[in-house]
Enzyme design. Structure first.
Site, PDB file in Angstrom:
ATOM      1  N   TYR A 168       0.854  -1.196   0.000  1.00  0.00           N
ATOM      2  CA  TYR A 168       0.000   0.000   0.000  1.00  0.00           C
ATOM      3  C   TYR A 168       0.886   1.242   0.000  1.00  0.00           C
ATOM      4  O   TYR A 168       1.283   1.760   1.041  1.00  0.00           O
ATOM      5  CB  TYR A 168      -0.934   0.002   1.201  1.00  0.00           C
ATOM      6  CG  TYR A 168      -1.983  -1.080   1.170  1.00  0.00           C
ATOM      7  CD1 TYR A 168      -2.267  -1.792   0.006  1.00  0.00           C
ATOM      8  CD2 TYR A 168      -2.707  -1.406   2.315  1.00  0.00           C
ATOM      9  CE1 TYR A 168      -3.237  -2.783  -0.017  1.00  0.00           C
ATOM     10  CE2 TYR A 168      -3.688  -2.392   2.297  1.00  0.00           C
ATOM     11  CZ  TYR A 168      -3.936  -3.075   1.132  1.00  0.00           C
ATOM     12  OH  TYR A 168      -4.898  -4.058   1.119  1.00  0.00           O
ATOM     13  N   HIS A 194      -1.346 -12.162   0.434  1.00  0.00           N
ATOM     14  CA  HIS A 194      -2.191 -11.157  -0.201  1.00  0.00           C
ATOM     15  C   HIS A 194      -3.003 -11.717  -1.366  1.00  0.00           C
ATOM     16  O   HIS A 194      -4.181 -11.369  -1.549  1.00  0.00           O
ATOM     17  CB  HIS A 194      -1.328  -9.986  -0.677  1.00  0.00           C
ATOM     18  CG  HIS A 194      -2.067  -8.698  -0.789  1.00  0.00           C
ATOM     19  ND1 HIS A 194      -1.457  -7.479  -0.633  1.00  0.00           N
ATOM     20  CD2 HIS A 194      -3.363  -8.410  -1.030  1.00  0.00           C
ATOM     21  CE1 HIS A 194      -2.341  -6.510  -0.776  1.00  0.00           C
ATOM     22  NE2 HIS A 194      -3.505  -7.056  -1.028  1.00  0.00           N
ATOM     23  N   SER A 206     -13.350  -3.913   0.489  1.00  0.00           N
ATOM     24  CA  SER A 206     -14.254  -3.100  -0.328  1.00  0.00           C
ATOM     25  C   SER A 206     -15.709  -3.437  -0.009  1.00  0.00           C
ATOM     26  O   SER A 206     -16.518  -3.691  -0.899  1.00  0.00           O
ATOM     27  CB  SER A 206     -13.971  -3.308  -1.817  1.00  0.00           C
ATOM     28  OG  SER A 206     -14.558  -2.297  -2.601  1.00  0.00           O
ATOM     29  N   PRO A 207     -16.076  -3.424   1.286  1.00  0.00           N
ATOM     30  CA  PRO A 207     -17.414  -3.872   1.688  1.00  0.00           C
ATOM     31  C   PRO A 207     -18.541  -2.931   1.301  1.00  0.00           C
ATOM     32  O   PRO A 207     -19.710  -3.336   1.350  1.00  0.00           O
ATOM     33  CB  PRO A 207     -17.298  -3.976   3.208  1.00  0.00           C
ATOM     34  CG  PRO A 207     -16.276  -2.938   3.563  1.00  0.00           C
ATOM     35  CD  PRO A 207     -15.274  -2.991   2.438  1.00  0.00           C
ATOM     36  N   LEU A 208     -18.223  -1.709   0.921  1.00  0.00           N
ATOM     37  CA  LEU A 208     -19.271  -0.739   0.584  1.00  0.00           C
ATOM     38  C   LEU A 208     -19.512  -0.655  -0.915  1.00  0.00           C
ATOM     39  O   LEU A 208     -20.136   0.297  -1.387  1.00  0.00           O
ATOM     40  CB  LEU A 208     -18.902   0.643   1.138  1.00  0.00           C
ATOM     41  CG  LEU A 208     -18.774   0.715   2.668  1.00  0.00           C
ATOM     42  CD1 LEU A 208     -18.287   2.085   3.113  1.00  0.00           C
ATOM     43  CD2 LEU A 208     -20.092   0.375   3.347  1.00  0.00           C
ATOM     44  N   GLY A 209     -19.030  -1.643  -1.670  1.00  0.00           N
ATOM     45  CA  GLY A 209     -19.257  -1.634  -3.113  1.00  0.00           C
ATOM     46  C   GLY A 209     -20.735  -1.545  -3.450  1.00  0.00           C
ATOM     47  O   GLY A 209     -21.547  -2.316  -2.949  1.00  0.00           O
ATOM     48  N   SER A 231     -21.590   9.507  -1.567  1.00  0.00           N
ATOM     49  CA  SER A 231     -22.196  10.813  -1.815  1.00  0.00           C
ATOM     50  C   SER A 231     -23.672  10.792  -1.454  1.00  0.00           C
ATOM     51  O   SER A 231     -24.304   9.749  -1.338  1.00  0.00           O
ATOM     52  CB  SER A 231     -22.038  11.194  -3.287  1.00  0.00           C
ATOM     53  OG  SER A 231     -22.617  10.209  -4.117  1.00  0.00           O
ATOM     54  N   ALA A 232     -24.235  11.978  -1.276  1.00  0.00           N
ATOM     55  CA  ALA A 232     -25.664  12.100  -1.007  1.00  0.00           C
ATOM     56  C   ALA A 232     -26.424  11.774  -2.288  1.00  0.00           C
ATOM     57  O   ALA A 232     -26.162  12.344  -3.341  1.00  0.00           O
ATOM     58  CB  ALA A 232     -25.993  13.519  -0.539  1.00  0.00           C
TER      59      ALA A 232
END
Length: 298
Positions: A53, A128, A208-211, A216-217
């Site tokens: 990273y 990895h 990446s759990p929020l894929g 954004s609103a």
């Protein structure tokens, strides 16, 4: 903060994926340190990093060094914080992600991570990604050797399929404690791996759990594809007075007691919001609405 089990350790139900603090678009160091400190303030005790990273072409370990500095500068107790790092990938100057599962490389990479993190033994060391040019058993064998030498305390694998997970479990036994695969409302290819980890008693760490759930609103006619595809997450968020990201993470936690999401963050307010999802318990009717929305998504 609620907690879950990883091996014989108790860790926060929500971790911090520290990668955004070191790659392209990273914040300045002050904000990066503040982000990690905010995670700790919120009760997060699992910090996920990797030796790769960093910016393309730069020296390995930027993120590990950053995590080490953040822990050293934190004013509170960090004795229960588990730093999970990974080896076996690289970032050449062209911006690509290379794979190197050669045992000699993995052992040298672990030595470098030990020095950068400033610890006697790495809490959780993860392969990895499997290297197609190297027998998987040889790469996992390097983790076994590192465990035997006391340089790492626990081992994990990442980006693996069920057959590889079973083989790693055969080689490492109960010293294999986790699997880190991509999993979110938008990317559910790892359903078989999630079920297998529950069967084997391994922690499942979705990266990446929020894929599919934008930061954004997304209210009103200008809503983006995230709300069109996953409207139930936004609807329930409005009903609850929380963010869609909290609903997403709470849904992930409901997928099983071994699931520990590691959302990325590059701002203090982002990880503060994500950490709050650990205390958000969804009702059965809400979960049915979310499951229906996810199942309808191609």
């Amino acid at each position: 903060m609620r907690y879950r089990t990883l091996g014989d350790l108790r860790v926060s139900a929500i971790g911090l994926g520290a990668m955004p603090l070191s790659i392209e678009g990273r914040p300045d160091e002050a904000r990066a340190l503040a982000t990690i400190h905010t995670a700790l303030d919120a009760g997060v005790t699992l910090l996920d990093t990797a030796d790769s990273y960093q910016l393309p072409g730069a020296d390995p370990g930027h993120n590990e060094l950053l995590v080490a500095r953040a822990l050293a500068a934190y004013g509170g107790d960090t004795s229960d914080v588990l730093v999970a790092t990974k080896g076996g990938r690289g970032r050449p100057s062209d911006g690509s992600w290379t794979v190197n599962g050669d045992p000699r490389h993995l052992k040298a990479a672990a030595e470098g991570s030990l020095k950068r993190l400033g610890v006697e033994a790495i809490g959780l060391y993860q392969l990895h990604k499997p290297d197609p040019a190297v027998p998987f058993e040889e790469s996992v064998g390097a983790l076994r050797d590192l465990l035997d030498e006391g340089k790492i305390r626990l081992a994990g694998v990442s980006n693996t399929d069920p057959a590889q997970i079973r083989r790693a479990h055969e080689i490492l036994g109960d010293r294999l404690v986790s699997v880190q695969n991509r999993y979110s409302p938008a990317v559910r290819d790892s359903e078989p791996e999630l079920r297998l980890t529950a069967e084997l008693g391994l922690a499942f760490l979705p990266w990446s759990p929020l894929g599919g759930i934008s930061r954004s609103a997304l209210d009103g006619p200008g809503a983006g594809s995230g709300e069109r595809r996953f409207g139930a997450f936004h609807e329930i968020a409005r009903e609850r007075g929380v963010s869609p990201q909290q609903i997403c993470l709470a849904w992930l936690l409901s997928r099983g007691p071994t699931v520990i999401p590691i959302p990325g963050a590059s701002r203090p307010e982002t990880i503060r919001d994500s950490a709050a999802a650990a205390d958000l318990v969804l009702g059965e009717a809400e979960l049915r609405r979310l499951d229906t929305a996810v199942e309808r998504t191609p």
